[in-house]
Design a protein around this motif. Structure first.
Motif, PDB file in Angstrom:
ATOM      1  N   ALA A 215       0.855  -1.234  -0.030  1.00 16.36           N
ATOM      2  CA  ALA A 215       0.082  -0.014  -0.206  1.00 16.36           C
ATOM      3  C   ALA A 215       0.776   1.146   0.054  1.00 16.36           C
ATOM      4  O   ALA A 215       1.785   1.370   0.926  1.00 16.36           O
ATOM      5  CB  ALA A 215      -0.895   0.110   1.257  1.00 16.36           C
ATOM      6  N   PRO A 216       0.546   2.235  -0.926  1.00 17.51           N
ATOM      7  CA  PRO A 216       1.399   3.303  -0.818  1.00 17.51           C
ATOM      8  C   PRO A 216       1.221   3.963   0.729  1.00 17.51           C
ATOM      9  O   PRO A 216       0.272   3.835   1.356  1.00 17.51           O
ATOM     10  CB  PRO A 216       0.893   4.211  -1.891  1.00 17.51           C
ATOM     11  N   GLU A 217       2.024   4.983   1.127  1.00 15.52           N
ATOM     12  CA  GLU A 217       2.046   5.544   2.355  1.00 15.52           C
ATOM     13  C   GLU A 217       0.475   5.922   2.989  1.00 15.52           C
ATOM     14  O   GLU A 217       0.240   5.777   4.063  1.00 15.52           O
ATOM     15  CB  GLU A 217       2.969   6.601   2.593  1.00 15.52           C
ATOM     16  N   ALA A 218      -0.226   6.877   2.197  1.00 13.21           N
ATOM     17  CA  ALA A 218      -1.081   7.200   2.529  1.00 13.21           C
ATOM     18  C   ALA A 218      -2.329   6.436   2.586  1.00 13.21           C
ATOM     19  O   ALA A 218      -3.005   6.464   3.602  1.00 13.21           O
ATOM     20  CB  ALA A 218      -1.576   8.476   1.683  1.00 13.21           C
ATOM     21  N   LYS A 219      -2.343   5.470   1.741  1.00 12.84           N
ATOM     22  CA  LYS A 219      -3.348   4.407   1.731  1.00 12.84           C
ATOM     23  C   LYS A 219      -3.110   3.718   2.763  1.00 12.84           C
ATOM     24  O   LYS A 219      -4.193   3.004   3.838  1.00 12.84           O
ATOM     25  CB  LYS A 219      -3.266   3.642   0.405  1.00 12.84           C
ATOM     26  N   ALA A 220      -1.924   3.239   3.220  1.00 16.23           N
ATOM     27  CA  ALA A 220      -1.412   2.228   4.378  1.00 16.23           C
ATOM     28  C   ALA A 220      -1.917   2.768   5.621  1.00 16.23           C
ATOM     29  O   ALA A 220      -2.695   2.182   6.644  1.00 16.23           O
ATOM     30  CB  ALA A 220       0.013   2.018   4.506  1.00 16.23           C
ATOM     31  N   ALA A 221      -1.633   4.136   5.801  1.00 15.65           N
ATOM     32  CA  ALA A 221      -2.200   5.237   7.098  1.00 15.65           C
ATOM     33  C   ALA A 221      -3.497   5.006   6.989  1.00 15.65           C
ATOM     34  O   ALA A 221      -3.985   4.698   8.514  1.00 15.65           O
ATOM     35  CB  ALA A 221      -1.715   6.332   7.095  1.00 15.65           C
ATOM     36  N   GLU A 222      -4.302   5.040   6.119  1.00 19.89           N
ATOM     37  CA  GLU A 222      -5.754   5.070   6.141  1.00 19.89           C
ATOM     38  C   GLU A 222      -6.282   3.504   6.568  1.00 19.89           C
ATOM     39  O   GLU A 222      -7.086   3.440   7.169  1.00 19.89           O
ATOM     40  CB  GLU A 222      -6.503   5.195   4.597  1.00 19.89           C
ATOM     41  N   ILE A 223      -5.471   2.440   5.911  1.00 22.67           N
ATOM     42  CA  ILE A 223      -5.992   0.976   6.350  1.00 22.67           C
ATOM     43  C   ILE A 223      -5.910   0.739   7.754  1.00 22.67           C
ATOM     44  O   ILE A 223      -6.588   0.509   8.568  1.00 22.67           O
ATOM     45  CB  ILE A 223      -5.159   0.122   5.472  1.00 22.67           C
ATOM     46  N   ALA A 224      -4.451   1.367   8.255  1.00 24.83           N
ATOM     47  CA  ALA A 224      -3.989   0.965   9.451  1.00 24.83           C
ATOM     48  C   ALA A 224      -5.160   1.769  10.637  1.00 24.83           C
ATOM     49  O   ALA A 224      -5.454   1.259  11.474  1.00 24.83           O
ATOM     50  CB  ALA A 224      -2.713   1.454   9.963  1.00 24.83           C
TER      51      ALA A 224
END
Length: 445
Positions: A215-224
Motif C-alpha cells: 500500500a502507498p504510504e497514505a493508503k497504508a495509514a488509512e487502512i491502519a
C-alpha cells in the motif's frame, strides 16, 4: 449456448471462484459443477453458471442413497476405529485437527457430478482437489480431464485405508493430466500412484499483482487507522487460518510472547469458517498477555479484498503449517504485498528461497524459534527492505497470475484449443487490467 470449460469443485472455495472469474472476465465460457455444497443461485455473483449435480439426481436414486449411505458411514467409522493407528499416522501432520475423511461423499457425488458434466458437453474439465473430486473428474467421458492435487488429498487422506489409496490411484491414472502445487506432491503422484511423469506438472495459481501489492504510504495509514493501528506500529500477520493443522497454535503462542515484549507490535490473525470458538479463545489469551488492544482477529472467511488490505500493511508474515505443503498462495500473496516471511521449514520453501523468495525458515513446531525470527526481522529494517524487494521480484518473475493462468489453460484444454480461447480473450477482455500474452515466458504443453 457455448460449450463451457467446467470446473468441478466447491463453488464457495476462493480458489475455484477466482479461477472461474478470471477466465469468465476474458470471455471464456465457464461453469462450476458441484454436488451438495451450493445453496445459492444457478449463476454466482461473477456471472458464472453453477450446476448443483445433486439437484438433477433421479428421486429414486436419491432415496436409495439416503437409505444406504448412513449404513455405509457407520461401517466406515467402525473401520477407522479398528485401524486407528493407521489413520493417526496418515493424519499426523494435522495434529488431530481433522476427522478421517469419508469416501462416501466423493463416490456418491462423483456419479452425480460426472452425469451433470457430461450433459454440458464441456470443452474440458478441471477437478479441483483429488480426494473429494477425483472420482467425479475421472468418470467424465469423451473430454480432456485434468485433476488438481492440493497436497493433503494425495499426501494424507488417501493413506487412511487401502480402499482410499486404490480409489485415488484409479482417479489419478484415468485423467488426462495431473497438476500439483509443489514438486513434493508431484513426486508422490509419480512414485506412489504410478502416473507417468509426462502427464504431470507443477503449477502456481499465480498472484494478482494489482490486488496484492504494497500500500502507498497514505493508503497504508488509512487502512491502519481503520483497524486502530497507529502510525509507526509494526504489523505481523499470521496468513493461515486459525486451525492447529495450519500452525495457528504455534504462531499464537510465539507472537503473543513477542508482542508482550514489543509494545509497538500489532498482531493480525485470520479466522476462517468454523473458528469462532478458537478466535474467542485467542482474544482471551491476547488479553491475558496484556496485548488485547493490539490483537486484530478477523472472524469467519474474510473477503479477499480485506485480506489484501491487511497484507498490504504487514511488515512480517507468518506461515507455520506442517510438513509437505505445496507452495501456499497466501504466502505468495503476502510476499507480493511487501511482507517478509517467517515460514515453517519445508523443501517447498527451501526451493522458493533458492529462486529468490525473501523469508526465514524455522521449526514449525517451535513458538520460541518463530517468535525469535520475527523479533530479529522487526529489529532490522534494512534486512526487511532487502527481503521485501526480493519478494516483489520473485513474485513478478515466478508467480504472475496472467502467466500461470495461461499455462493452466493450456494444460486443461490443450494448446490448440487454448490458442483459440486466448485469441478471443485478447480481443474481448474488458477488465481494464490489460491482458498479457506471456507465451515466451512460460512452459507450453
Amino acid at each position: 449456448m457455448r460449450r463451457p470449460l467446467v470446473l468441478i469443485g466447491n463453488p464457495k472455495s476462493t480458489f475455484v471462484q477466482s479461477m472461474a472469474r478470471y477466465w469468465k472476465e476474458r470471455g471464456i465460457e465457464v461453469a462450476i459443477v458441484t454436488a451438495h455444497h451450493w445453496d445459492g443461485p444457478s449463476v454466482n455473483a461473477d456471472g458464472v453458471r453453477v450446476v448443483a449435480a445433486e439437484h438433477g439426481m433421479a428421486r429414486e436414486v436419491r432415496s436409495v442413497l439416503d437409505l444406504v449411505l448412513p449404513v455405509l458411514a457407520r461401517l466406515e467409522s467402525e473401520l477407522h476405529r479398528a485401524t486407528a493407528d493407521r489413520v493417526a499416522t496418515a493424519l499426523a501432520s494435522w495434529e488431530g485437527g481433522a476427522q478421517p475423511p469419508s469416501l462416501l461423499p466423493p463416490l456418491a457425488d462423483g456419479l452425480a457430478i460426472a452425469a451433470a458434466v457430461n450433459a454440458l458437453s464441456p470443452i474440458a474439465v478441471l477437478g479441483h482437489e483429488a480426494f473429494a473430486y477425483g472420482t467425479a473428474t475421472a468418470l467424465c467421458t469423451n473430454v480432456r480431464r485434468t485433476l488438481f492435487a492440493w497436497g493433503g488429498d494425495v499426501l494424507q487422506f488417501c493413506n487412511t485405508s487401502d480402499t482410499a489409496a486404490e480409489l485415488m490411484k484409479s482417479a489419478l491414472q484415468r485423467v488426462t493430466y495431473v497438476i500439483a502445487g509443489s514438486r513434493g506432491v508431484q513426486q508422490r503422484i509419480i512414485n506412489q500412484f504410478e502416473v507417468p511423469s509426462q502427464r504431470t506438472a507443477v503449477i502456481s495459481l499465480g498472484v494478482n499483482r494489482q490486488q496484492f501489492a504494497p500500500a502507498p504510504e497514505a493508503k497504508a495509514a488509512e487502512i491502519a487507522a481503520r483497524y486502530g493501528i497507529p502510525r509507526g506500529a509494526e504489523v505481523v500477520m499470521n496468513v493461515r487460518r486459525l486451525r492447529p493443522f495450519w500452525g495457528s497454535e504455534v504462531a499464537l503462542e510465539g507472537l503473543l510472547d513477542l508482542a508482550s515484549r514489543r509494545p509497538r507490535t500489532y498482531l493480525v490473525f485470520l479466522g476462517g469458517l468454523g473458528t469462532e470458538v478458537a478466535m474467542a479463545e485467542a482474544r482471551r489469551r491476547a488479553a491475558s498477555a496484556g496485548v488485547g488492544s493490539r490483537f486484530i482477529g478477523v472472524d469467519g472467511d474474510a473477503p479477499l479484498d480485506q485480506v489484501a488490505e491487511l497484507m498490504s500493511i504487514s511488515d512480517v508474515f507468518v506461515s507455520l503449517t506442517q510438513q509437505d505443503e505445496p507452495l501456499s498462495l497466501s504466502v505468495l500473496q503476502c510476499a507480493a504485498s511487501g511482507g517478509v516471511g517467517v515460514i515453517g521449514d519445508q523443501a517447498t520453501y527451501r526451493e522458493a528461497i533458492d529462486q529468490g523468495l525473501g523469508a526465514v525458515l524455522v521449526n514449525c513446531t517451535s513458538p520460541e524459534e518463530a517468535g525469535g525470527a520475527v523479533d530479529r526481522l522487526l529489529a532490522d529494517r534494512q534486512a526487511r527492505l532487502r527481503m521485501r524487494a526480493a519478494n516483489l521480484r520473485y513474485v513478478a518473475q515466478h508467480h504472475d497470475e496472467d502467466a500461470h493462468m495461461e499455462r493452466i489453460l493450456r494444460i486443461v484444454v490443450g494448446s490448440e484449443m487454448a490458442e483459440r480461447l486466448l485469441a478471443g480473450a485478447a480481443s474481448t477482455h474488458s477488465t481494464g487490467r490489460g491482458y498479457k500474452r506471456t507465451r515466451s515466458a512460460i512452459e507450453l504443453l
